[in-house]
Design a protein around this motif. Sequence first.
Motif, PDB file in Angstrom:
ATOM      1  N   PHE A 227     -12.093  -4.092 -27.620  1.00 50.44           N
ATOM      2  CA  PHE A 227     -11.775  -5.006 -28.710  1.00 50.44           C
ATOM      3  C   PHE A 227     -12.660  -4.713 -29.929  1.00 50.44           C
ATOM      4  CE2 PHE A 227     -11.852  -8.848 -31.186  1.00 50.44           C
ATOM      5  CZ  PHE A 227     -10.589  -9.411 -31.045  1.00 50.44           C
ATOM      6  N   VAL A 228     -13.941  -4.483 -29.697  1.00 47.17           N
ATOM      7  CA  VAL A 228     -14.874  -4.177 -30.783  1.00 47.17           C
ATOM      8  C   VAL A 228     -14.408  -2.937 -31.552  1.00 47.17           C
ATOM      9  CG1 VAL A 228     -17.203  -3.347 -31.310  1.00 47.17           C
ATOM     10  CG2 VAL A 228     -16.890  -5.272 -29.739  1.00 47.17           C
ATOM     11  N   LEU A 232     -13.053  -2.885 -35.504  1.00 44.42           N
ATOM     12  CA  LEU A 232     -13.747  -2.112 -36.531  1.00 44.42           C
ATOM     13  C   LEU A 232     -12.794  -1.159 -37.242  1.00 44.42           C
ATOM     14  CD1 LEU A 232     -17.122  -1.301 -34.724  1.00 44.42           C
ATOM     15  CD2 LEU A 232     -16.785  -2.819 -36.688  1.00 44.42           C
ATOM     16  N   GLU A 233     -11.784  -0.686 -36.517  1.00 46.11           N
ATOM     17  CA  GLU A 233     -10.784   0.201 -37.120  1.00 46.11           C
ATOM     18  C   GLU A 233      -9.803  -0.571 -37.990  1.00 46.11           C
ATOM     19  OE1 GLU A 233      -8.933   2.169 -33.861  1.00 46.11           O
ATOM     20  OE2 GLU A 233     -10.673   3.415 -33.377  1.00 46.11           O
ATOM     21  N   ASP A 234      -9.445  -1.784 -37.570  1.00 47.28           N
ATOM     22  CA  ASP A 234      -8.446  -2.588 -38.289  1.00 47.28           C
ATOM     23  C   ASP A 234      -8.784  -4.059 -38.128  1.00 47.28           C
ATOM     24  OD1 ASP A 234      -6.248  -3.793 -39.407  1.00 47.28           O
ATOM     25  OD2 ASP A 234      -4.859  -3.232 -37.805  1.00 47.28           O
ATOM     26  N   TRP A 239      -3.137  -4.539 -34.410  1.00 42.95           N
ATOM     27  CA  TRP A 239      -2.973  -3.922 -33.089  1.00 42.95           C
ATOM     28  C   TRP A 239      -2.843  -4.974 -31.971  1.00 42.95           C
ATOM     29  CZ3 TRP A 239      -7.130  -6.130 -30.832  1.00 42.95           C
ATOM     30  CH2 TRP A 239      -8.201  -6.459 -31.677  1.00 42.95           C
ATOM     31  N   TRP A 240      -3.181  -6.234 -32.290  1.00 42.73           N
ATOM     32  CA  TRP A 240      -3.195  -7.264 -31.251  1.00 42.73           C
ATOM     33  C   TRP A 240      -1.812  -7.848 -31.032  1.00 42.73           C
ATOM     34  CZ3 TRP A 240      -2.156 -12.567 -31.107  1.00 42.73           C
ATOM     35  CH2 TRP A 240      -2.541 -13.206 -29.933  1.00 42.73           C
ATOM     36  N   ALA A 245      -2.443  -6.895 -22.535  1.00 43.96           N
ATOM     37  CA  ALA A 245      -3.128  -7.199 -21.263  1.00 43.96           C
ATOM     38  C   ALA A 245      -4.610  -7.482 -21.492  1.00 43.96           C
ATOM     39  CB  ALA A 245      -2.964  -6.041 -20.299  1.00 43.96           C
ATOM     40  N   TRP A 246      -4.924  -8.336 -22.475  1.00 45.72           N
ATOM     41  CA  TRP A 246      -6.308  -8.686 -22.756  1.00 45.72           C
ATOM     42  C   TRP A 246      -6.762  -9.819 -21.825  1.00 45.72           C
ATOM     43  CZ3 TRP A 246      -8.932  -5.584 -25.895  1.00 45.72           C
ATOM     44  CH2 TRP A 246      -8.247  -4.865 -26.870  1.00 45.72           C
ATOM     45  N   PRO A 247      -8.048  -9.882 -21.495  1.00 48.51           N
ATOM     46  CA  PRO A 247      -8.556 -11.050 -20.765  1.00 48.51           C
ATOM     47  C   PRO A 247      -8.315 -12.321 -21.573  1.00 48.51           C
ATOM     48  CG  PRO A 247     -10.180  -9.268 -20.779  1.00 48.51           C
ATOM     49  CD  PRO A 247      -9.102  -8.869 -21.732  1.00 48.51           C
ATOM     50  N   SER A 248      -8.195 -13.436 -20.884  1.00 49.73           N
ATOM     51  CA  SER A 248      -7.876 -14.693 -21.567  1.00 49.73           C
ATOM     52  C   SER A 248      -8.904 -15.052 -22.633  1.00 49.73           C
ATOM     53  CB  SER A 248      -7.764 -15.830 -20.548  1.00 49.73           C
ATOM     54  OG  SER A 248      -8.997 -16.010 -19.859  1.00 49.73           O
ATOM     55  N   CYS A 249     -10.168 -14.702 -22.384  1.00 48.81           N
ATOM     56  CA  CYS A 249     -11.211 -15.054 -23.357  1.00 48.81           C
ATOM     57  C   CYS A 249     -10.978 -14.357 -24.689  1.00 48.81           C
ATOM     58  CB  CYS A 249     -12.590 -14.694 -22.806  1.00 48.81           C
ATOM     59  SG  CYS A 249     -12.831 -12.933 -22.524  1.00 48.81           S
ATOM     60  N   LEU A 250     -10.482 -13.120 -24.659  1.00 47.74           N
ATOM     61  CA  LEU A 250     -10.236 -12.393 -25.902  1.00 47.74           C
ATOM     62  C   LEU A 250      -8.969 -12.895 -26.590  1.00 47.74           C
ATOM     63  CD1 LEU A 250     -11.363  -8.835 -24.781  1.00 47.74           C
ATOM     64  CD2 LEU A 250     -12.449 -10.288 -26.506  1.00 47.74           C
TER      65      LEU A 250
END
Length: 268
Positions: A227-228, A232-234, A239-240, A245-250
Amino acid sequence: MPSYTPTQKSAIQQFTGFTHTKESVAAKQLKNHNWNIEQAIDAYFQSNNTSKDASSSTSTLTKLFDTYRDNPKDEPDTIGVEGSMRYLQDLGLSLEEPVVLAILTELAAPTMGELTRSGFIDGWKRLRASTLSDQKSTLPTLRTSLSSNPQGLFRATYKHTFKLALAPGQRSLPLDTALEYWRLLLSPPAINWNTKTTPWLDYWIEYLTTKWKKGVSKDMWEQTAVFVAKSLEDESMGWWSEDGAWPSCLDEFVGFVKAKREEGAMEM
């Protein structure tokens, strides 16, 4: 220099800093290893290392390692906490410096206060630094490498830090411990997790301490690094996706950041 991406240019600079070779040699090695700097450097040194040099290097590193052992009789192949502290002090380092984590990663340290003979010797041989003086000389390059490329030495260091910080028998980090290492790894002189309009690290810490309040699993730790790099790229987070399939916290953190941005826009 031919046209390269910023990430590739950074990898070339890191390669030449470690190996003292020409940029053309660095570019060729990196291309041959799909721009993986660690693999490229390993391959370069292996192809240019003679058996005589290797034997001399091993002997020198063995003597240096033995100097710092805490308990030579019972643990002949281990440097413990006291010896590790003396060694880092002799390198001119303190535990508050993120480059310490990079060194422990390069030396495959199993825990924060332990170094093994094999990891010590293999790691410094790979970095071509057999004496304490040589090892001190690698520090500026390690610092630059750690701060300039989220996918190079930083990525390896970040991943290994979870293992270093993990208490025996545990599978997750206490939140306070994870926050301590995130502050160390995601702010200068390591990677600066901030962009023009978003203080990412400050938001991340605020979210975790006010909303999350739980431990940090290995998956959460490693996905945060992904994620970091993407943020930093965008920083617009194009992109999100909610279907990712990200963890719920993210997933929740993305909503937290968007709300913060809306608050900021309303105050302007």
